[in-house]
Design a protein around this motif. Structure first.
Motif: not given
Length: 167
Positions: A144-149
């Motif tokens: 999820r953090v990667l998607l936000r990044l």
């Protein structure tokens, strides 16, 4: 390390299995076939973004401090309360990180608001930690953090500078 430069106050120690080692000065100066004169240059300070919280964060900070140039900046974004973060990154720990300037930001790296005013592409490296401080699965959270990044970074330029810890 192969590129380690000896300082003036350092010495080399040679160990051999023969009983006696003798030094004979060459009549002619020795010229190494490996060593080449080079200009020493200090690498520029690094700018690193650490997203999430994990016990490995301490090891990362100590290793970065050991190898980073003075003035390197580490931004930590953690989904903890200010009290928890103050306990985990206490003053003695911060004082021991002599080469690093810590920028601590409280917030959830899966939320858009954390990245407001932050130029993610300006960081030399980004590390997404397997954050187990919430009830959410750490790997799911990292993704999820990667998607936000991906909303804030150009991954075509960024792929060599991104590290993700998965459990």
């Amino acid at each position: 390390e192969p590129d380690y430069d000896l300082m003036e106050d350092e010495q080399l120690v040679f160990i051999a299995n023969r009983p006696r080692i003798e030094f004979k000065a060459d009549i002619e100066p020795h010229e190494s076939s490996i060593y080449r004169e080079r200009e020493s240059r200090v690498p520029p300070p690094q700018h690193i973004l650490l997203l999430g919280w994990s016990d490995i964060l301490y090891d990362i900070l100590f290793e970065l401090n050991a190898h980073a140039t003075v003035g390197s900046e580490v931004t930590v974004v953690a989904n903890l309360s200010e009290l928890e973060l103050t306990d985990m990154l206490d003053e003695p720990l911060r004082a021991s990180l002599t080469n690093l300037d810590l920028d601590i930001r409280l917030g959830d790296a899966t939320e858009r608001v954390v990245y407001e005013g932050m130029d993610v592409n300006s960081f030399g490296s980004v590390v997404v930690l397997a954050d187990e401080t919430t009830d959410e699965d750490a790997d799911t959270r990292a993704l999820r953090v990667l998607l936000r990044l991906s909303e804030h970074a150009d991954f075509a330029e960024f792929q060599d500078r991104l590290i993700v810890e998965l459990i």
